[in-house]
Design an enzyme around this catalytic site. Structure first.
Site, PDB file in Angstrom:
ATOM      1  CB  THR A  16      -0.918  -0.003   1.243  1.00  0.00           C
ATOM      2  OG1 THR A  16      -1.635  -1.231   1.245  1.00  0.00           O
ATOM      3  CG2 THR A  16      -1.879   1.164   1.245  1.00  0.00           C
ATOM      4  CB  VAL A  17       3.131   2.752   2.553  1.00  0.00           C
ATOM      5  CG1 VAL A  17       3.859   4.081   2.696  1.00  0.00           C
ATOM      6  CG2 VAL A  17       2.052   2.636   3.621  1.00  0.00           C
ATOM      7  CE  LYS A 108       1.419   0.819  13.390  1.00  0.00           C
ATOM      8  NZ  LYS A 108       0.787   1.039  12.158  1.00  0.00           N
ATOM      9  CD  GLU A 132       5.988  13.627  10.642  1.00  0.00           C
ATOM     10  OE1 GLU A 132       6.743  14.561  10.866  1.00  0.00           O
ATOM     11  OE2 GLU A 132       5.099  13.279  11.449  1.00  0.00           O
ATOM     12  N   GLY A 137      -0.022   8.740  10.232  1.00  0.00           N
ATOM     13  CA  GLY A 137       0.093   8.792   8.762  1.00  0.00           C
ATOM     14  C   GLY A 137       0.424  10.146   8.178  1.00  0.00           C
ATOM     15  N   GLY A 190     -12.259  -2.727   5.222  1.00  0.00           N
ATOM     16  CA  GLY A 190     -10.791  -2.766   5.162  1.00  0.00           C
ATOM     17  C   GLY A 190     -10.132  -1.836   6.173  1.00  0.00           C
ATOM     18  CD  GLU A 193      -3.838  -5.480  10.112  1.00  0.00           C
ATOM     19  OE1 GLU A 193      -3.386  -6.604  10.290  1.00  0.00           O
ATOM     20  OE2 GLU A 193      -3.169  -4.462   9.965  1.00  0.00           O
ATOM     21  CG  ASP A 204      -1.659   0.923  15.888  1.00  0.00           C
ATOM     22  OD1 ASP A 204      -0.783   0.590  15.078  1.00  0.00           O
ATOM     23  OD2 ASP A 204      -2.248   2.029  15.832  1.00  0.00           O
ATOM     24  CE  LYS A 208      -0.256   4.352  14.801  1.00  0.00           C
ATOM     25  NZ  LYS A 208      -1.646   4.206  14.331  1.00  0.00           N
TER      26      LYS A 208
HETATM   27  N1  LIG Z   1      -1.091   1.207   5.156  1.00  0.00           N
HETATM   28  C1  LIG Z   1      -1.120   2.359   5.830  1.00  0.00           C
HETATM   29  O1  LIG Z   1      -2.045   3.166   5.706  1.00  0.00           O
HETATM   30  C2  LIG Z   1       0.015   2.693   6.771  1.00  0.00           C
HETATM   31  C3  LIG Z   1      -0.033   3.898   7.529  1.00  0.00           C
HETATM   32  C4  LIG Z   1       1.031   4.243   8.358  1.00  0.00           C
HETATM   33  C5  LIG Z   1       2.115   3.379   8.459  1.00  0.00           C
HETATM   34  N2  LIG Z   1       2.119   2.206   7.756  1.00  0.00           N
HETATM   35  C6  LIG Z   1       3.292   1.316   7.901  1.00  0.00           C
HETATM   36  O2  LIG Z   1       3.921   1.187   6.630  1.00  0.00           O
HETATM   37  C7  LIG Z   1       4.486  -0.114   6.515  1.00  0.00           C
HETATM   38  C8  LIG Z   1       3.960  -0.788   5.236  1.00  0.00           C
HETATM   39  O3  LIG Z   1       2.566  -0.926   5.302  1.00  0.00           O
HETATM   40  P1  LIG Z   1       1.704  -1.386   4.020  1.00  0.00           P
HETATM   41  O4  LIG Z   1       0.285  -1.207   4.422  1.00  0.00           O
HETATM   42  O5  LIG Z   1       2.200  -0.728   2.791  1.00  0.00           O
HETATM   43  O6  LIG Z   1       2.057  -2.951   3.971  1.00  0.00           O
HETATM   44  P2  LIG Z   1       1.743  -3.994   2.801  1.00  0.00           P
HETATM   45  O7  LIG Z   1       0.701  -3.453   1.880  1.00  0.00           O
HETATM   46  O8  LIG Z   1       1.504  -5.306   3.444  1.00  0.00           O
HETATM   47  O9  LIG Z   1       3.118  -4.062   1.965  1.00  0.00           O
HETATM   48  C9  LIG Z   1       4.275  -4.672   2.461  1.00  0.00           C
HETATM   49  C10 LIG Z   1       5.288  -4.789   1.316  1.00  0.00           C
HETATM   50  O10 LIG Z   1       6.524  -5.244   1.850  1.00  0.00           O
HETATM   51  C11 LIG Z   1       6.937  -6.439   1.162  1.00  0.00           C
HETATM   52  N3  LIG Z   1       7.510  -7.311   2.195  1.00  0.00           N
HETATM   53  C12 LIG Z   1       6.992  -7.632   3.404  1.00  0.00           C
HETATM   54  N4  LIG Z   1       7.813  -8.444   4.076  1.00  0.00           N
HETATM   55  C13 LIG Z   1       8.890  -8.649   3.284  1.00  0.00           C
HETATM   56  C14 LIG Z   1      10.090  -9.402   3.422  1.00  0.00           C
HETATM   57  N5  LIG Z   1      10.366 -10.101   4.519  1.00  0.00           N
HETATM   58  N6  LIG Z   1      10.980  -9.378   2.404  1.00  0.00           N
HETATM   59  C15 LIG Z   1      10.717  -8.660   1.286  1.00  0.00           C
HETATM   60  N7  LIG Z   1       9.597  -7.919   1.095  1.00  0.00           N
HETATM   61  C16 LIG Z   1       8.695  -7.917   2.082  1.00  0.00           C
HETATM   62  C17 LIG Z   1       5.686  -7.010   0.533  1.00  0.00           C
HETATM   63  O11 LIG Z   1       6.064  -7.738  -0.615  1.00  0.00           O
HETATM   64  P3  LIG Z   1       4.987  -8.394  -1.627  1.00  0.00           P
HETATM   65  O12 LIG Z   1       4.332  -7.250  -2.321  1.00  0.00           O
HETATM   66  O13 LIG Z   1       5.793  -9.226  -2.575  1.00  0.00           O
HETATM   67  O14 LIG Z   1       4.057  -9.193  -0.782  1.00  0.00           O
HETATM   68  C18 LIG Z   1       4.881  -5.751   0.215  1.00  0.00           C
HETATM   69  O15 LIG Z   1       5.250  -5.243  -1.027  1.00  0.00           O
HETATM   70  C19 LIG Z   1       4.153  -0.836   7.816  1.00  0.00           C
HETATM   71  O16 LIG Z   1       5.211  -0.681   8.718  1.00  0.00           O
HETATM   72  C20 LIG Z   1       2.923  -0.087   8.323  1.00  0.00           C
HETATM   73  O17 LIG Z   1       2.772  -0.153   9.734  1.00  0.00           O
HETATM   74  C21 LIG Z   1       1.109   1.852   6.912  1.00  0.00           C
END
Ligand SMILES: NC(=O)c1ccc[n+]([C@@H]2O[C@H](COP(=O)([O-])OP(=O)(O)OC[C@H]3O[C@@H](n4cnc5c(N)ncnc54)[C@H](OP(=O)(O)O)[C@@H]3O)[C@@H](O)[C@H]2O)c1
Length: 435
Positions: A16-17, A108, A132, A137, A190, A193, A204, A208
């Site tokens: 996502t990010v 975080k 940040e 977010g 969504g 989780e 969580d 923070k």
């Molecule tokens: N989503 C939000 O709104 C949000 C807001 C604030 C902070 N965050 C933080 O941002 C971070 C990412 O969140 P997200 O929602 O983007 O997660 P996500 O959608 O699950 O994406 C995770 C990505 O990391 C890759 N990945 C995970 N474990 C891996 C490993 N061991 N080796 C190689 N690649 C790996 C995955 O690969 P694949 O694509 O191949 O599966 C995927 O591309 C987290 O720390 C989360 O707490 C997210």
């Protein structure tokens, strides 16, 4: 004309990010060049599943499943970590810093657990480490605390820092849903989780609050210093009774400094319906900051989501690149410099909402208030309501400021009274008294 230097990025994660980061770097390249004087180029992207169908197309030559290919690539200047999880991410980032790569992360969980070691490692190798996006977010709260409040002394932070629980409580309040119904709706949309434990149990938000408290009070705070209670026990009855008395229930993170002692908690709290935080609904986040000199300020916005979170990440990247140009990376970190002293229960005070089920007969109120008087707990408001059950009533008492120690002595006494059937709920009360 001088040629633009290219800054090469190693992106860990394309979920996502990560996808949002690619979109912003590609879409805002011209602004980024204007602001930094550099071209920003994504050199490699770490993923785990090369066969995954991705809804945003990137050049497949950029993708790798080998983190060491990125960590040991001499051309890469900055690692953007948006893969999540504490391990193996921690080892990767420690190694990347050792290879003198600057790091921007949105993680975080990692920062709450290993932030101190990572910042030390960054300092040792004169690298930047910015995070940040790890709290709230798209709200630039970390930058505000570190830079905007640098000349002030923060005395209190009150935050709604978890969008999932705020959505659930908003739905319970607006539509009269039960906790289970509102959680199901959040999962369908969504926002929650399939395993919602970390959100609904308050963990969580606690992570923070630990990060924010560390930066606000300059103490080496960690997650164990945060007292946590989630929202699973919040009932429709509590929400309705709160409303009748002029309060809204929110999962509030509260960090407060008194006499150099710090208290940090995350718990469902009744807040005056006229307080700005009471009006923060749905998945939105907000942080209310009290500064000795500045007074009260509030920061409000999207706590998550692809582009809001990516904005925080790419803004950190801009800071790193500007500092590369000035040759001052790794010098901005201020390590905690005040001794950590956690607040005693005698000093920790709040007003409280206490809901009791009692016998409905003469003299009951007197028996109960006698115990409040013995513990010197002063009562602000009492509401008595008939229950359908015969000869039973519901008593809601709001106290004046009471210490946690007084409350801990009072509750067992009330529980042991023959006229009290049960203590149904106890909530701290925040904000001014309702007029
Ligand atoms: N989503 C939000 O709104 C949000 C807001 C604030 C902070 N965050 C933080 O941002 C971070 C990412 O969140 P997200 O929602 O983007 O997660 P996500 O959608 O699950 O994406 C995770 C990505 O990391 C890759 N990945 C995970 N474990 C891996 C490993 N061991 N080796 C190689 N690649 C790996 C995955 O690969 P694949 O694509 O191949 O599966 C995927 O591309 C987290 O720390 C989360 O707490 C997210």
């Amino acid at each position: 004309m001088q040629e633009k230097k290219v800054v090469n990025i190693g992106l860990f994660g394309l979920g996502t990010v990560g996808t949002g980061v690619v979109k912003l770097i590609e879409g805002h390249q011209e602004d980024l060049v204007k602001q930094t004087g550099n071209e920003i180029k994504i050199e490699k992207i770490l993923i785990q599943d090369p066969d995954k169908d991705r809804n945003y197309k990137v050049d497949s030559n950029l993708l790798t499943t080998d983190p060491w290919e990125i960590i040991h690539n001499k051309d890469i200047d900055v690692i953007i970590e948006v893969m999540g999880n504490v391990y193996p991410t921690y080892e990767y980032l420690m190694a990347a810093l050792e290879q003198r790569k600057h790091v921007v992360t949105a993680n975080k969980d990692l920062m709450a657990l290993h932030g101190a070691e990572l910042l030390q490692q960054a300092s040792k190798y004169q690298c930047d480490l910015y995070y940040e996006a790890s709290v709230a977010g798209g709200i630039p709260i970390i930058r505000a605390l570190v830079e905007g409040f640098a000349s002030d002394r923060i005395t209190k932070l009150v935050g709604i820092v978890n969008g999932t629980t705020n959505y659930i409580l908003s739905k319970m309040s607006e539509e009269g849903l039960s906790f289970e119904e509102a959680l199901r709706q959040a999962q369908e949309l969504g926002y929650a989780e399939s395993d919602p434990t970390s959100d609904v149990e308050g963990f969580d938000a606690a992570r923070k609050m630990a990060i924010l408290s560390n930066l606000s009070f300059h103490m080496d705070v960690n997650i164990q210093d945060v007292k946590v209670k989630g929202i699973t026990q919040v009932t429709k009855e509590d929400i309705e009774l709160g409303k009748q008395l002029g309060y809204v229930i929110k999962l509030l993170g509260i960090a407060q400094l008194k006499d150099e002692q710090l208290a940090i908690s995350v718990q469902p709290t009744m807040i005056n319906k006229n307080h700005p935080l009471a009006k923060v609904n749905g998945v939105f986040n907000a942080i209310y900051v009290y500064g000795e000199a500045v007074g009260e300020t509030m920061f409000y916005g999207s706590g998550a989501g692809q582009l809001p979170t990516a904005t925080a990440v790419v803004s950190d990247l801009v800071t790193v690149v500007k500092q590369m140009n000035l040759g001052v990376n790794g010098r901005g970190v201020v390590a905690p410099y005040r001794p950590k002293l956690m607040m005693s229960d005698e000093l920790m005070t709040s007003r409280y909402f206490i809901r009791l089920k009692v016998s409905d007969r003469v003299g009951v109120l007197a028996r109960i208030t006698e115990n409040f008087a013995e513990e010197m707990v002063s009562i602000e408001e009492v509401l008595q309501l008939r229950l359908h059950e015969e000869k039973k009533a519901q008593l809601i008492i709001i106290t004046h400021e009471t210490s946690k120690a007084q409350l801990s002595r009072l509750l067992p006494k009330l529980e042991s009274l023959e006229v009290v059937d049960a203590i149904n709920s106890v909530y701290p009360v925040e904000g001014d008294e309702v007029e």
